[in-house]
Design a protein around this motif. Structure first.
Motif, short mmCIF file in Angstrom:
data_model
loop_
_atom_site.label_atom_id
_atom_site.label_comp_id
_atom_site.label_asym_id
_atom_site.label_seq_id
_atom_site.Cartn_x
_atom_site.Cartn_y
_atom_site.Cartn_z
N ALA A 82 0.85 -1.20 0.00
CA ALA A 82 0.00 0.00 0.00
C ALA A 82 0.88 1.25 0.00
CB ALA A 82 -0.92 -0.01 1.21
N TYR A 83 1.99 1.17 0.76
CA TYR A 83 2.89 2.32 0.83
C TYR A 83 3.59 2.55 -0.51
CZ TYR A 83 6.47 5.57 2.33
OH TYR A 83 7.27 6.68 2.43
N VAL A 84 4.08 1.48 -1.09
CA VAL A 84 4.77 1.58 -2.38
C VAL A 84 3.82 2.17 -3.43
CG1 VAL A 84 5.78 0.21 -4.26
CG2 VAL A 84 6.42 -0.27 -1.88
N CYS A 85 2.55 1.82 -3.34
CA CYS A 85 1.56 2.36 -4.30
C CYS A 85 1.05 3.73 -3.86
CB CYS A 85 0.41 1.37 -4.45
SG CYS A 85 0.92 -0.17 -5.23
N ARG A 86 1.63 4.27 -2.82
CA ARG A 86 1.32 5.63 -2.33
C ARG A 86 -0.15 5.84 -1.97
NH1 ARG A 86 5.47 9.12 -2.77
NH2 ARG A 86 7.23 8.56 -4.11
N LEU A 87 -0.76 4.81 -1.39
CA LEU A 87 -2.16 4.98 -1.00
C LEU A 87 -2.30 6.01 0.12
CD1 LEU A 87 -3.71 1.38 -1.06
CD2 LEU A 87 -3.45 3.04 -2.88
N GLN A 88 -1.20 6.21 0.87
CA GLN A 88 -1.26 7.16 2.00
C GLN A 88 -1.48 8.60 1.56
OE1 GLN A 88 1.31 5.40 1.03
NE2 GLN A 88 3.15 6.64 0.91
N GLU A 89 -1.10 8.90 0.30
CA GLU A 89 -1.30 10.27 -0.15
C GLU A 89 -2.27 10.34 -1.32
OE1 GLU A 89 2.96 10.55 -2.52
OE2 GLU A 89 2.87 10.71 -0.32
N GLU A 90 -3.04 9.29 -1.49
CA GLU A 90 -3.95 9.19 -2.64
C GLU A 90 -5.22 9.99 -2.42
OE1 GLU A 90 -4.80 8.86 -5.92
OE2 GLU A 90 -3.29 7.26 -5.76
N ALA A 91 -5.55 10.85 -3.38
CA ALA A 91 -6.77 11.64 -3.27
C ALA A 91 -7.90 11.01 -4.08
CB ALA A 91 -6.52 13.07 -3.75
N ARG A 92 -7.53 10.13 -5.03
CA ARG A 92 -8.56 9.49 -5.85
C ARG A 92 -9.01 8.18 -5.19
NH1 ARG A 92 -5.00 8.56 -10.85
NH2 ARG A 92 -3.64 7.98 -9.13
N ASN A 93 -9.79 7.38 -5.91
CA ASN A 93 -10.22 6.08 -5.41
C ASN A 93 -9.33 5.01 -6.03
OD1 ASN A 93 -12.55 7.07 -3.96
ND2 ASN A 93 -13.46 7.42 -5.98
N MET A 130 16.30 2.16 3.29
CA MET A 130 17.00 3.32 2.77
C MET A 130 16.60 4.63 3.44
SD MET A 130 19.13 2.10 0.66
CE MET A 130 19.77 3.72 0.26
N SER A 131 15.54 4.62 4.24
CA SER A 131 15.07 5.90 4.77
C SER A 131 14.34 5.76 6.10
CB SER A 131 14.13 6.55 3.74
OG SER A 131 13.30 7.50 4.36
N LYS A 132 14.81 6.54 7.08
CA LYS A 132 14.13 6.55 8.38
C LYS A 132 12.75 7.17 8.26
CE LYS A 132 17.91 6.42 11.68
NZ LYS A 132 19.07 6.42 10.72
N LYS A 133 12.67 8.15 7.36
CA LYS A 133 11.39 8.83 7.18
C LYS A 133 10.33 7.85 6.65
CE LYS A 133 9.45 12.81 4.70
NZ LYS A 133 9.33 12.63 3.26
N VAL A 134 10.76 7.00 5.74
CA VAL A 134 9.82 6.00 5.21
C VAL A 134 9.34 5.09 6.35
CG1 VAL A 134 9.59 3.98 3.71
CG2 VAL A 134 10.73 6.03 2.85
N LYS A 135 10.29 4.72 7.23
CA LYS A 135 9.90 3.86 8.37
C LYS A 135 8.76 4.51 9.15
CE LYS A 135 14.12 1.28 9.53
NZ LYS A 135 15.36 1.87 8.99
N ARG A 136 8.93 5.80 9.49
CA ARG A 136 7.91 6.47 10.29
C ARG A 136 6.60 6.57 9.52
NH1 ARG A 136 12.23 6.16 13.09
NH2 ARG A 136 11.41 4.05 13.04
N GLU A 137 6.72 6.84 8.21
CA GLU A 137 5.50 6.98 7.39
C GLU A 137 4.75 5.66 7.25
OE1 GLU A 137 6.82 10.80 4.62
OE2 GLU A 137 6.73 8.81 3.71
N ILE A 138 5.51 4.60 7.13
CA ILE A 138 4.87 3.29 6.95
C ILE A 138 4.20 2.86 8.27
CG2 ILE A 138 6.35 1.29 7.49
CD1 ILE A 138 6.35 0.72 4.44
N GLU A 139 4.83 3.25 9.40
CA GLU A 139 4.22 2.94 10.70
C GLU A 139 2.92 3.72 10.86
OE1 GLU A 139 7.51 3.76 13.33
OE2 GLU A 139 8.65 2.08 12.49
N ALA A 140 2.95 4.99 10.39
CA ALA A 140 1.74 5.81 10.48
C ALA A 140 0.65 5.24 9.58
CB ALA A 140 2.06 7.25 10.09
N LEU A 141 1.06 4.74 8.41
CA LEU A 141 0.08 4.17 7.48
C LEU A 141 -0.60 2.95 8.09
CD1 LEU A 141 -1.28 3.83 4.70
CD2 LEU A 141 0.76 2.61 3.93
N ALA A 142 0.20 2.07 8.73
CA ALA A 142 -0.37 0.87 9.35
C ALA A 142 -1.41 1.24 10.40
CB ALA A 142 0.74 0.02 9.96
N GLU A 143 -1.12 2.31 11.14
CA GLU A 143 -2.08 2.76 12.17
C GLU A 143 -3.38 3.25 11.53
OE1 GLU A 143 -1.76 3.22 15.59
OE2 GLU A 143 0.19 2.21 15.69
#
Lengths: 532, 216
Positions: free
Chosen positions: A272-283, A493-506
């Protein structure tokens, strides 16, 4: 005292009278195909007994074998007990599996590293993929893949959890050892290939389904196997890799991506993260098709997800002539007026049909009207004898079946079509339930992303032609490959991604399909095949 | 063919063809014409459901179709049942059915229940994720002749064996037959845990139940 010798290989196995033949063979490390884990259901674990006195054949076993097989001494090893001196002929070879190691990677900001290497791993229930990464450049230096060694404890997640139930004292430990050994082997392999000293590995990131993560960390997974299917942990885990027996550097860290629920694991969160669902505005819908189909829907700022029990039919299991995708498996089928055209993996003589093949057949059966939209074969007597379809259909009593190939005989039975229908119903109903929950229609979907090992081999025409996905999304499909491994690469490769992926799971909202109102109705409707 | 026979055929065909609304309408007309509810149920609705089972057995019909047929049958039953004469002490065989603890997949179980009810069994449905003790307690309370258990998951299969032990401890094992089914279940497993029978599908389950309880 009993003894087994083989036609094809030297040596003999000693065991006791009354031992189960399949267990004896598996314990000796001999390959026996057993998708149902020796329950006497699938009829795949055939061997030929050339001499000796095996146990008497039960009615169950007779039902699963053809008359000519019985006459020629074929037995199902899971239903056969050893006695005295026996000579057997093995009838199967373990095929080479194709493993998907690559996938789409979005643009993202990488941390800057001075030196060192990292490893990213996708642990699938069936296959494991490992890659060695140069942290300074972000480049993948080598990759390796193998069949998950836990398969000896069961082919699917539930059978492995059952193993833990049956072996409460050391089950979890054995499962952990199997996967850790595999990982150590693969780390060794990629490091050798890239000529990298494994002590220079700074971090190992792992994405996997929730059960595989439990088993990697040696955590009791039993609670995932029973309602309410609650795991012991969901959050991302950070520890020293050596704590679980991984051989890399002394200070090598291990990071396991977070999960959402027992059946929406870190592999799906990664996807879901790789497909950028976290910032998706469409369906946008994300789907990973396998024994369990996991579906994620991003809509109106919400991210909903569910898991559906599709069963193993789409992976070629539970199908009368089914097999996993390896050499000799039929992977595509065309039914034409001139006859049936088969395409096999490796262009070999066909020996069975794999998941993509069975879907292609069902699509063709529907397109030619041999199977109607309720899933039933057309009545042979209703076709004129001059019809090109007439000779393709064979009557077995009142039951109709398609003759796919004559020697060896490969059939597609009514029961096989029903298995595909069940899988289709399960996946599409999950899809519909999510759309209902989000309050949107099929037409409102902007994109459908297909992830995973198995989905990658399913062309849009099969997915749409069998109605697993509705016609309305036909032009909106996108294949993203092994997005689980890509997710692990990105966190590495990125600490920021780690935090974002944790936020996405929540943020992902899990929906239990069985608890959904009217689920049985939705499921029933979703089993109808599409109109052609 | 008399008027009554025409109605019965319409009810039966309506169930086979999954025409829920027409079956309900026909049942009302049938009652209004003064025919007995009992015959409408047995000669019409149940006859239709039996034909649907036959089609299921021949693999013409699938789970989907049978569930839709049963919708039509139950729509008719809702109308005819209130007009049945009081029970004349007829003794139906009784069964307790459910999905064992830990599993929430119940479509297969529902189908088996429908088929057994159609075949004249009085079924108590405990639903899904049923605590094991509840099978035993309900069987005792209802004086049941059989317990039917299903599961789709290998992890919860063991519960079936536990229920058999519980029945033994409660001294009920002799009088209650145990029937099991579901995805990972097999005859081999039934033999292993000492269940009285295994069936691979809903129609087989009816035959099995009749055989075990000596119903012709």
């Amino acid at each position: 005292m009993a003894e087994i010798i083989f036609k094809q290989r030297a040596g003999c196995i000693s065991c006791s009278d009354g031992d189960n033949l399949m267990q004896v063979l598996l314990d000796a490390g001999i390959f026996v195909d057993n998708p149902c884990s020796g329950k006497g259901l699938c009829g795949k674990c055939k061997v030929r007994v050339l001499s000796g006195n095996p146990s008497v054949m039960s009615d169950t076993e007779k039902k699963l074998l053809k008359q000519e097989e019985i006459v020629s001494g074929v037995r199902l090893s899971c239903l056969t007990e050893v006695s005295g001196h026996m000579e057997i002929e093995l009838l199967q070879k373990e095929g080479q599996h194709k493993v998907l190691t690559k996938g789409y990677i979005p643009e993202f900001d990488k941390d800057s590293f001075e030196e060192g290497y990292g490893i990213c791993i996708d642990i699938g229930t069936t296959t494991v993929v490992t890659a060695l990464i140069d942290l300074c450049t972000g480049e993948e230096l080598a990759d390796a893949s193998m069949i998950n060694a836990q398969k000896h404890y069961g082919l699917d997640v539930l059978t492995r959890i059952t193993y833990e139930y049956e072996n409460p004292e050391n089950g979890a430990e054995k499962l952990q050892k199997a996967i850790v050994n595999s990982i150590n082997g693969m780390i060794e392999e990629v490091c050798r290939e890239a000529e990298v000293d494994k002590s220079k590995i700074l971090e190992i990131d792992v994405a996997a389904n929730c059960t595989m993560l439990h088993m990697l960390l040696g955590v009791d997974a039993r609670s995932i196997g029973k309602s309410p299917y609650k795991p012991q942990f969901l959050k991302a885990q950070e520890l020293f890799a050596r704590k679980i027996g991984i051989q890399a550097g002394h200070g090598t860290k291990l990071y396991c991506l977070p999960s959402v629920s027992g059946y929406i694991g870190a592999d799906i969160v990664a996807g879901a993260y790789v497909c950028r669902l976290q910032e998706e505005a469409r369906n946008v819908l994300f789907i990973d098709i396998g024994t369990n189909g996991e579906i994620v829907l991003a809509s109106k700022g919400r991210i909903l997800c569910c898991s559906c029990a599709a069963g193993p039919a789409l992976e070629g299991m539970n199908i009368s002539s089914g097999m996993r995708a390896s050499e000799g498996a039929i992977e595509d089928v065309k039914i034409r007026e001139k006859g049936i055209v088969l395409q096999t993996i490796g262009d070999r003589e066909p020996i069975g049909i794999c998941g993509s093949g069975i879907l292609a057949v069902v699509k063709e059966l529907l397109a030619t009207g041999i199977v109607k939209k309720t899933g039933v074969f057309v009545k042979k007597e209703k076709l004129p004898e001059t019809d090109y379809r007439y000779p393709m259909i064979r009557l077995n009593g009142t039951k109709r079946e398609l003759i796919l190939h004559k020697e060896p005989e490969l059939l597609v039975t009514q029961g096989d079509v029903r298995q595909v229908q069940l899988a289709k119903g399960a996946i599409l109903s999950g899809f519909m339930a999510l759309l209902n929950k989000a309050g949107i229609h099929m037409e409102d979907l902007n994109k459908v992303m297909i992830a995973g090992q198995f989905g990658a081999h399913l062309p849009a025409e099969s997915l749409i032609g069998t109605g697993i996905l509705p016609n309305a999304v036909k032009d909106k499909l996108e294949y993203v490959g092994n997005s689980s491994k890509t997710g692990a690469y990105m966190t590495l490769m990125s600490k920021k991604v780690k935090r974002e992926i944790e936020a996405l799971a929540e943020r992902m909202e899990y929906m239990e399909l069985a608890e959904t109102e009217n689920y049985e109705r939705i499921f029933t409707e979703c089993m109808i095949f599409p109109e052609i | 063919m008399g008027k009554k026979e025409e109605y019965l055929k319409r009810l039966s065909d309506g169930v086979v063809e999954m025409e829920e609304d027409d079956v309900a309408e026909a049942c009302q007309e049938y009652l209004d014409a003064g025919y007995p509810a009992f015959d409408g149920i047995m000669g019409g609705l149940v006859d239709g459901m039996n034909r649907a089972s036959q089609l299921y057995e021949e693999e013409e019909y699938f789970v989907t179709d049978v569930l839709l047929c049963s919708d039509a049958m139950y729509a008719g039953l809702d109308i005819l049942r209130p007009h049945l004469p009081d029970e004349d002490g007829e003794t139906k065989k009784k069964g307790v059915i459910g999905v064992v603890e830990g599993d929430t997949h119940d479509i297969g179980k529902n189908l088996v229940k429908i088929m057994l009810e159609t075949a004249g069994f009085e079924m108590t449905d405990l639903g899904r994720d049923v605590p094991l003790q509840k099978f035993v307690d309900t069987a005792e309370e209802k004086n049941a002749d059989m317990i039917c258990m299903s599961t789709l998951m290998t992890t919860t299969m063991g519960g079936m064996e536990t229920v058999i032990h519980m029945l033994e401890e409660a001294g009920l094992r002799e009088q209650v037959k145990v029937l099991i089914g579901g995805g990972p279940i097999s005859q081999k497993y039934a033999d292993k845990i000492g269940a009285d029978g295994y069936s691979a599908n809903a129609v087989e389950a009816v035959k099995l139940a009749k055989r075990l309880l000596n119903i012709i």
